[in-house]
Write a protein that holds these residues in place. Structure first.
Motif, PDB file in Angstrom:
ATOM      1  N   HIS A  81       2.498  -2.343  -3.399  1.00 55.41           N
ATOM      2  CA  HIS A  81       1.921  -0.933  -4.325  1.00 55.41           C
ATOM      3  C   HIS A  81       1.469   0.088  -4.414  1.00 55.41           C
ATOM      4  O   HIS A  81       2.768   0.404  -3.646  1.00 55.41           O
ATOM      5  N   HIS A 130       1.054   4.619  -3.744  1.00 55.70           N
ATOM      6  CA  HIS A 130       0.581   5.558  -3.056  1.00 55.70           C
ATOM      7  C   HIS A 130       0.979   6.843  -3.880  1.00 55.70           C
ATOM      8  O   HIS A 130       2.008   7.129  -4.588  1.00 55.70           O
ATOM      9  N   HIS A 142       5.242   0.408  -2.715  1.00 54.66           N
ATOM     10  CA  HIS A 142       5.927  -0.314  -1.130  1.00 54.66           C
ATOM     11  C   HIS A 142       5.611  -1.591  -0.677  1.00 54.66           C
ATOM     12  O   HIS A 142       4.387  -1.581  -1.364  1.00 54.66           O
ATOM     13  N   GLU A 173       4.880  -3.736   2.283  1.00 50.99           N
ATOM     14  CA  GLU A 173       4.571  -3.683   4.096  1.00 50.99           C
ATOM     15  C   GLU A 173       4.790  -5.579   4.326  1.00 50.99           C
ATOM     16  O   GLU A 173       3.636  -5.871   4.244  1.00 50.99           O
TER      17      GLU A 173
HETATM   18 FE    FE Z   1       0.947   1.401   2.038  1.00 50.60          FE
END
Ligand code: FE
Length: 285
Positions: free
Chosen positions: A61, A63, A105, A107
């Protein structure tokens, strides 16, 4: 003001939220009750013994315009990003990621037998740094100083300065202090906090007394405590220990336009981020 005790302004009960591809977490900043605590834009607490609550994770996703700070108390999160970093954030590690103008990134929490406990904080970037190059600080648990006072108070110093020791996360625009504090029973803990900085505590174990004489409140976990301005905070314990994060930083006092993983100053900049994403020109190297 210098010597003034910071009062408790608000106590926030975290909201249950489902985020990413289906992660259950507790959110206490970026909710209907509390949009932001300038410069802090979001605060999430993951805590579950059931991998089904977190295993779907946060697949790739974007940012833009912020920093995301992940601190794991227990458990492991695997990550990789568009500037070529890949690795894991394990128990006690911190990842301080500056998205700048554009990062993608992933996670992904790893299933484990023990409870997964971790936090993610979003720190705002000022207008002049929102489009900066992405960067990233990975701090392993062994590089985080742990200071134990004669009163038994234990502090892990992630960012900021304490007793002439400097935390490993540096060169962050908000000039943050990020402490993980454990106060044993029957103890009074006093901590200077830079005046003019926004400050909050997030209680995640035990309970303690927050506030000032005549207005002391017993606060258990999980709760976010917002402090008013002043030079220091005091937390007292009676029969239980208390463990909390104590986080502070310099407010930006800039307009906030937010849309999911993007936080900019204007709606036009949000539109631009969405357009860059569609055009494939979002990611910066
Ligand atoms: Fe994130």
């Amino acid at each position: 003001m210098e010597k003034q005790l910071r009062k408790v302004l608000r106590v926030i009960e975290p909201e249950p939220v489902i985020e990413g591809a289906g992660v259950r977490l507790k959110r206490s900043i970026a909710t209907a009750a509390l949009d932001n605590l300038d410069p802090f834009l979001l605060f999430d607490h993951f805590g579950s013994k059931n991998p089904a609550d977190y295993i779907k994770g946060f697949p790739m996703h974007p940012h833009r315009g912020i920093e995301t700070v992940t601190y794991m108390i227990q458990g492991v999160v695997d990550h990789r990003d568009s500037i070529g970093n890949a690795g894991s954030i394990a128990s006690g590690d911190v990842q301080w990621m500056t998205s700048g103008g554009g990062i993608m990134h992933e996670e992904m929490p790893r299933a484990g037998d023990d409870e997964m406990i971790g936090f993610q904080l979003w720190v705002n970037l000022p207008a002049r740094l929102k489009m900066c190059r992405p960067r990233y600080q990975n701090i392993v648990a062994d590089d985080i100083p742990q200071i134990t006072g004669s009163d038994g108070v234990k502090i892990k110093l992630i960012a900021g300065e304490l007793a002439d020791i400097r935390g490993p996360v540096t060169e962050i625009e908000a000039d943050p202090t990020y402490l993980d504090v454990t106060v044993p029973p029957d103890t009074i803990y006093q901590q200077p906090v830079e005046k003019g900085h926004t400050a909050f505590a997030y209680v995640f174990e035990g309970q303690g007394l927050f506030g000032h004489e005549g207005a002391l409140k017993t606060i258990g976990h999980p709760r976010l405590v917002e402090f008013g301005d002043g030079g220091f905070v005091v937390i007292k314990t009676t029969d239980s220990h208390v463990r909390f994060l104590l986080i502070s930083g310099r407010p930006l006092n800039e307009p906030i336009a937010r849309h999911g993983p993007f936080v900019m100053n204007t709606r036009e900049e949000i539109q631009q981020a969405l357009q860059d994403l569609r055009n494939g020109t979002f990611v910066m190297k």
